[in-house]
Design a protein around this motif. Structure first.
Motif, PDB file in Angstrom:
ATOM      1  N   GLU A 226     101.174 -38.052  40.475  1.00  0.00           N
ATOM      2  CA  GLU A 226     101.137 -37.747  41.904  1.00  0.00           C
ATOM      3  C   GLU A 226     101.967 -38.761  42.690  1.00  0.00           C
ATOM      4  O   GLU A 226     102.698 -38.388  43.619  1.00  0.00           O
ATOM      5  CB  GLU A 226      99.687 -37.755  42.399  1.00  0.00           C
ATOM      6  N   ILE A 227     101.890 -40.040  42.308  1.00  0.00           N
ATOM      7  CA  ILE A 227     102.705 -41.072  42.962  1.00  0.00           C
ATOM      8  C   ILE A 227     104.190 -40.757  42.793  1.00  0.00           C
ATOM      9  O   ILE A 227     104.974 -40.807  43.752  1.00  0.00           O
ATOM     10  CB  ILE A 227     102.381 -42.464  42.393  1.00  0.00           C
ATOM     11  N   ASP A 228     104.587 -40.411  41.573  1.00  0.00           N
ATOM     12  CA  ASP A 228     106.009 -40.122  41.297  1.00  0.00           C
ATOM     13  C   ASP A 228     106.489 -38.905  42.083  1.00  0.00           C
ATOM     14  O   ASP A 228     107.619 -38.879  42.571  1.00  0.00           O
ATOM     15  CB  ASP A 228     106.218 -39.885  39.798  1.00  0.00           C
ATOM     16  N   ARG A 229     105.614 -37.919  42.228  1.00  0.00           N
ATOM     17  CA  ARG A 229     105.991 -36.686  42.919  1.00  0.00           C
ATOM     18  C   ARG A 229     106.100 -36.891  44.434  1.00  0.00           C
ATOM     19  O   ARG A 229     107.037 -36.390  45.071  1.00  0.00           O
ATOM     20  CB  ARG A 229     104.955 -35.601  42.615  1.00  0.00           C
ATOM     21  N   VAL A 230     105.158 -37.661  45.009  1.00  0.00           N
ATOM     22  CA  VAL A 230     105.090 -37.806  46.470  1.00  0.00           C
ATOM     23  C   VAL A 230     105.943 -38.974  46.971  1.00  0.00           C
ATOM     24  O   VAL A 230     106.628 -38.861  47.999  1.00  0.00           O
ATOM     25  CB  VAL A 230     103.625 -37.990  46.926  1.00  0.00           C
ATOM     26  N   ILE A 231     105.954 -40.091  46.235  1.00  0.00           N
ATOM     27  CA  ILE A 231     106.627 -41.303  46.721  1.00  0.00           C
ATOM     28  C   ILE A 231     107.868 -41.641  45.900  1.00  0.00           C
ATOM     29  O   ILE A 231     108.891 -42.056  46.438  1.00  0.00           O
ATOM     30  CB  ILE A 231     105.654 -42.517  46.695  1.00  0.00           C
ATOM     31  N   GLY A 232     107.756 -41.465  44.567  1.00  0.00           N
ATOM     32  CA  GLY A 232     108.829 -41.898  43.683  1.00  0.00           C
ATOM     33  C   GLY A 232     108.736 -43.390  43.415  1.00  0.00           C
ATOM     34  O   GLY A 232     107.708 -44.022  43.655  1.00  0.00           O
ATOM     35  N   GLN A 233     109.832 -43.955  42.917  1.00  0.00           N
ATOM     36  CA  GLN A 233     109.844 -45.376  42.559  1.00  0.00           C
ATOM     37  C   GLN A 233     110.640 -46.232  43.545  1.00  0.00           C
ATOM     38  O   GLN A 233     110.497 -47.445  43.571  1.00  0.00           O
ATOM     39  CB  GLN A 233     110.423 -45.549  41.158  1.00  0.00           C
ATOM     40  N   SER A 234     111.456 -45.633  44.351  1.00  0.00           N
ATOM     41  CA  SER A 234     112.353 -46.412  45.210  1.00  0.00           C
ATOM     42  C   SER A 234     111.701 -46.819  46.532  1.00  0.00           C
ATOM     43  O   SER A 234     112.163 -47.757  47.187  1.00  0.00           O
ATOM     44  CB  SER A 234     113.638 -45.634  45.493  1.00  0.00           C
ATOM     45  N   GLN A 235     110.645 -46.122  46.934  1.00  0.00           N
ATOM     46  CA  GLN A 235     109.986 -46.425  48.194  1.00  0.00           C
ATOM     47  C   GLN A 235     108.580 -46.984  47.950  1.00  0.00           C
ATOM     48  O   GLN A 235     107.926 -46.638  46.969  1.00  0.00           O
ATOM     49  CB  GLN A 235     109.889 -45.170  49.070  1.00  0.00           C
ATOM     50  N   GLN A 236     108.129 -47.817  48.896  1.00  0.00           N
ATOM     51  CA  GLN A 236     106.761 -48.331  48.838  1.00  0.00           C
ATOM     52  C   GLN A 236     105.786 -47.313  49.415  1.00  0.00           C
ATOM     53  O   GLN A 236     106.134 -46.585  50.354  1.00  0.00           O
ATOM     54  CB  GLN A 236     106.657 -49.616  49.670  1.00  0.00           C
ATOM     55  N   PRO A 237     104.555 -47.283  48.901  1.00  0.00           N
ATOM     56  CA  PRO A 237     103.530 -46.412  49.498  1.00  0.00           C
ATOM     57  C   PRO A 237     103.240 -46.816  50.943  1.00  0.00           C
ATOM     58  O   PRO A 237     103.309 -47.995  51.301  1.00  0.00           O
ATOM     59  CB  PRO A 237     102.305 -46.654  48.613  1.00  0.00           C
ATOM     60  N   THR A 238     102.906 -45.838  51.770  1.00  0.00           N
ATOM     61  CA  THR A 238     102.469 -46.077  53.142  1.00  0.00           C
ATOM     62  C   THR A 238     101.161 -45.322  53.364  1.00  0.00           C
ATOM     63  O   THR A 238     100.797 -44.423  52.587  1.00  0.00           O
ATOM     64  CB  THR A 238     103.500 -45.575  54.169  1.00  0.00           C
ATOM     65  N   MET A 239     100.460 -45.643  54.453  1.00  0.00           N
ATOM     66  CA  MET A 239      99.218 -44.937  54.756  1.00  0.00           C
ATOM     67  C   MET A 239      99.495 -43.467  55.074  1.00  0.00           C
ATOM     68  O   MET A 239      98.624 -42.617  54.867  1.00  0.00           O
ATOM     69  CB  MET A 239      98.503 -45.605  55.922  1.00  0.00           C
ATOM     70  N   ALA A 240     100.701 -43.164  55.547  1.00  0.00           N
ATOM     71  CA  ALA A 240     101.043 -41.770  55.837  1.00  0.00           C
ATOM     72  C   ALA A 240     101.087 -40.928  54.563  1.00  0.00           C
ATOM     73  O   ALA A 240     100.885 -39.708  54.599  1.00  0.00           O
ATOM     74  CB  ALA A 240     102.391 -41.708  56.558  1.00  0.00           C
ATOM     75  N   ASP A 241     101.327 -41.581  53.417  1.00  0.00           N
ATOM     76  CA  ASP A 241     101.380 -40.855  52.141  1.00  0.00           C
ATOM     77  C   ASP A 241     100.010 -40.367  51.689  1.00  0.00           C
ATOM     78  O   ASP A 241      99.915 -39.440  50.884  1.00  0.00           O
ATOM     79  CB  ASP A 241     101.962 -41.752  51.043  1.00  0.00           C
ATOM     80  N   LYS A 242      98.955 -40.993  52.188  1.00  0.00           N
ATOM     81  CA  LYS A 242      97.609 -40.695  51.677  1.00  0.00           C
ATOM     82  C   LYS A 242      97.248 -39.222  51.849  1.00  0.00           C
ATOM     83  O   LYS A 242      96.606 -38.630  50.970  1.00  0.00           O
ATOM     84  CB  LYS A 242      96.576 -41.581  52.373  1.00  0.00           C
ATOM     85  N   GLU A 243      97.673 -38.615  52.959  1.00  0.00           N
ATOM     86  CA  GLU A 243      97.351 -37.197  53.202  1.00  0.00           C
ATOM     87  C   GLU A 243      97.944 -36.292  52.131  1.00  0.00           C
ATOM     88  O   GLU A 243      97.390 -35.221  51.857  1.00  0.00           O
ATOM     89  CB  GLU A 243      97.885 -36.777  54.581  1.00  0.00           C
TER      90      GLU A 243
END
Length: 502
Positions: free
Chosen positions: A339-356
Motif C-alpha cells: 500500500e505504501i508503494d502504491r500510494v507514496i512510492g519510494q521517492s517521497q516521504q509520507p504525509t498526514m494527507a496520505d493517511k486517507e
C-alpha cells in the motif's frame, strides 16, 4: 508487704504494657473495620471479600494486575468493588459503563486520586496528577501553547517528518544486523516533544540525553515495585526506610534537575516578545500581573516533566510493539508495504494527507494500539461527590479504573480478539472507526497529546516500513511477553531492519 490496689495496677501495666497495647490496638482496628463494614451501604458494588485492615491488598498481583483483575471481573461482574488498606476503588468493564463514568459522569469522576507515592513526586502539581482549578488553568495554558507551537498544524508535521529522516539514517547504520530499537525510537519520539518544550532536539549519540531516557525508563519500572506499593500504605514510615522507592525518588530528582537547568538557560536567553517554546511561553506568563496562583516556576518543572513523560513513553512503546508485530506477521507487513508503494512510492516521504488513501496501514497502526494494550486500566480517576453507577452506591473519594484490556479484547466487539488482525478496523476495504477503541480515553481528562500521538504513530510507522523490512534475527524466536511497568511494554528484543531494494 502486700501492694495496695492503687499500686498494683501500674505495676501490672508496666510489666505488660507493650503486649497489652498491641493487643488492644489490634482489637480496636478489627472492631473498627467490622463496624465500618456494618455501616457500609448495602448497595455497594460486588467484589471479593477482604481481610481486616489490609482489604484486598494481598490478593493483587501488582506485577500482573490485569490478570488478577480479569479473574475478579469474570466472577463478580462489570462493576467491581475492592479495598486497598484505606482506599476504596471500583473497576468498570464494558463500553456502556466506561462511557457512563468518563463521559456522562465526567464531572463526577474528574479528579485524580491522591496516591502517596505520586504526591511525594509531583506534589499534586503538573498536568497529569493535579486537580481542581490548578489542573484547569495548567491544562488550558498547555493546550493553547502547544497549538501556538504547531499542534495540529503542518509545522509540527514537518518536524515529525524531519525526525523520521534522522531515525531512518540511524537504523540504516545498523546495516541489517540485529539491534535493540528501544532507545533510538525513544530518542526520535522524545525529540518531537523536546522541540516543543525545550526548543531543540537531541542527537541519538548524545550520551547525556541517552542517560536521561534510561532514567525515565527506570522510573516507569520502579513505580510498580512492591516497595512503592508499600509506600502507598505506610508513607510516613517508608520514607525513612531503604528500598527501591528511594531509588525512584533519586531518579526523579535527576529529571527535575535536568529540567531546572534547561529553565535556567531559557531565563538567561529569554526574549519575551518572541517565545520559542513551551518553557519560554510559561516564563512569559510568569512575568504578567494577576496570574493564577498555580503559575510558578516549580509548576513549570512539573508541567514540563509531564509533557516529556507523556510525549515520550506511550508513543515510543507503541512503535516498539509495532515493529515487533511486523516481524512476527510478515504477510501483514507485506500488505502495508504494498500500500505504501502504491500510494507514496519510494521517492517521497509520507504525509498526514496520505493517511486517507492508506486504510490498511491506518488500520494496522490502530491494531498495534489495541493489541499493545499499554495502559490497561487507564489513568485512575476519583469521585468528587457521592454518586451511583449501574445502580450501585459509590461514595466520594472512591478511586475509579476503567478496564481497557477487557474492552480491547472483548469477543463481542472483535472478531479475533487475541490475534493481531488489521481487518478489525476495515469494512469493505475502507478504514472503520470503532467506538470500543479508547487508547486515549474519553471525556474532559482524555489524553492531552492525542492529536500529536496519532500523527507521530502514522508518520514514524509508515516511514520505517517504507524503507525497511523488519525480521527476527536468524535462529531467534521473538516473544510477545510483556514487561510490566507503568506502561505495558514488550520485553527487550533485537530485530533486523533490512533495507528495501526497489
Amino acid at each position: 508487704m502486700q501492694l495496695s490496689l492503687r499500686n498494683m495496677i501500674p505495676s501490672i501495666w508496666e510489666r505488660a504494657s507493650l503486649q497489652n497495647f498491641l493487643l488492644l490496638s489490634a482489637i480496636i482496628l478489627i472492631l473498627t473495620h467490622y463496624l465500618k463494614r456494618r455501616r457500609r451501604n448495602l448497595n455497594y458494588p460486588p467484589g471479593p471479600p477482604g481481610l481486616p485492615i489490609l482489604g484486598n491488598f494481598l490478593q493483587m498481583d501488582f506485577q500482573k494486575p490485569q490478570v488478577t483483575m480479569q479473574k475478579f471481573v469474570k466472577k463478580y461482574g462489570n462493576i467491581l468493588y475492592m479495598n486497598m488498606i484505606s482506599q476504596n476503588f471500583i473497576t468498570v468493564t464494558g463500553l456502556p459503563l466506561i462511557k457512563e463514568v468518563l463521559a456522562n459522569q465526567g464531572d463526577v469522576f474528574i479528579d485524580r486520586p491522591q496516591i502517596p507515592i505520586q504526591l511525594q513526586i509531583f506534589k499534586s502539581s503538573g498536568l497529569i496528577m493535579s486537580n481542581g482549578q490548578l489542573w484547569k488553568h495548567q491544562r488550558r495554558f498547555a493546550l493553547m501553547t502547544l497549538r501556538n507551537f504547531g499542534l495540529g498544524k503542518k509545522t509540527l508535521e514537518d518536524r515529525i517528518r524531519m525526525e523520521a529522516k534522522y531515525l531512518i539514517e540511524a537504523i540504516r547504520e545498523e546495516k541489517g544486523q540485529p539491534f535493540d530499537p528501544h532507545y533510538v525510537i525513544n530518542n526520535a519520539v522524545s525529540n518531537i516533544i523536546c522541540s516543543v518544550t525545550f526548543g531543540n532536539r537531541f542527537e541519538y549519540h548524545d550520551s547525556q540525553f541517552r542517560e536521561l531516557l534510561k532514567t525515565v525508563d527506570e522510573v516507569m519500572k520502579l513505580l510498580v515495585r512492591w516497595e512503592c506499593q508499600l509506600f502507598n500504605i505506610f508513607p510516613s514510615v517508608m520514607k525513612f526506610l531503604p528500598g527501591t522507592h528511594q531509588k525512584l525518588f533519586r531518579n526523579f530528582k535527576k529529571l527535575e534537575s535536568f529540567v531546572e537547568d534547561v529553565i535556567k538557560q531559557h531565563k538567561e536567553n529569554l526574549n519575551p516578545e518572541e517565545p520559542q517554546d513551551f518553557i519560554d511561553a510559561y516564563l512569559k506568563e510568569l512575568s504578567k500581573d494577576n496570574i493564577h496562583y498555580s503559575f510558578n516556576e516549580k509548576n513549570l518543572v512539573y508541567c514540563t516533566l509531564d509533557l516529556f513523560f507523556a510525549g515520550t513513553e506511550t508513543t515510543s512503546t507503541t512503535l516498539r510493539w509495532g515493529l515487533l508485530y511486523m516481524a512476527l506477521y510478515p504477510e501483514i507487513q507485506g500488505k502495508i508495504q504494498a500500500e505504501i508503494d502504491r500510494v507514496i512510492g519510494q521517492s517521497q516521504q509520507p504525509t498526514m494527507a496520505d493517511k486517507e488513501n492508506m486504510p490498511y496501514t491506518n488500520a494496522a497502526v490502530h491494531e498495534v494500539q489495541r493489541m499493545g494494550d499499554i495502559v490497561p486500566f487507564n489513568v485512575p480517576r476519583m469521585a468528587v461527590v457521592d454518586t451511583t453507577v449501574a445502580g450501585y452506591y459509590v461514595p466520594k473519594g472512591t478511586m475509579l479504573t476503567t478496564n481497557l484490556t477487557a474492552l480491547h479484547r472483548d469477543p463481542k466487539e472483535w472478531a479475533t480478539p487475541e490475534t493481531f488482525n488489521p481487518e478489525h478496523f476495515l469494512k469493505n476495504g475502507q478504514f472503520k472507526k470503532r467506538e470500543s477503541f479508547l487508547p486515549f480515553s474519553i471525556g474532559k481528562r482524555a489524553c492531552l497529546g492525542e492529536q500529536l500521538a496519532r500523527a507521530e504513530l502514522f508518520l514514524f510507522f509508515t516511514s520505517l516500513l517504507q524503507k525497511f523490512t523488519f525480521q527476527p534475527p536468524p535462529n531467534t524466536q521473538l516473544s510477545l511477553d510483556v514487561q510490566y511497568s507503568t506502561t505495558m511494554s514488550p520485553l527487550p528484543y533485537k530485530i533486523c531492519a533490512i533495507p528495501r531494494e526497489m
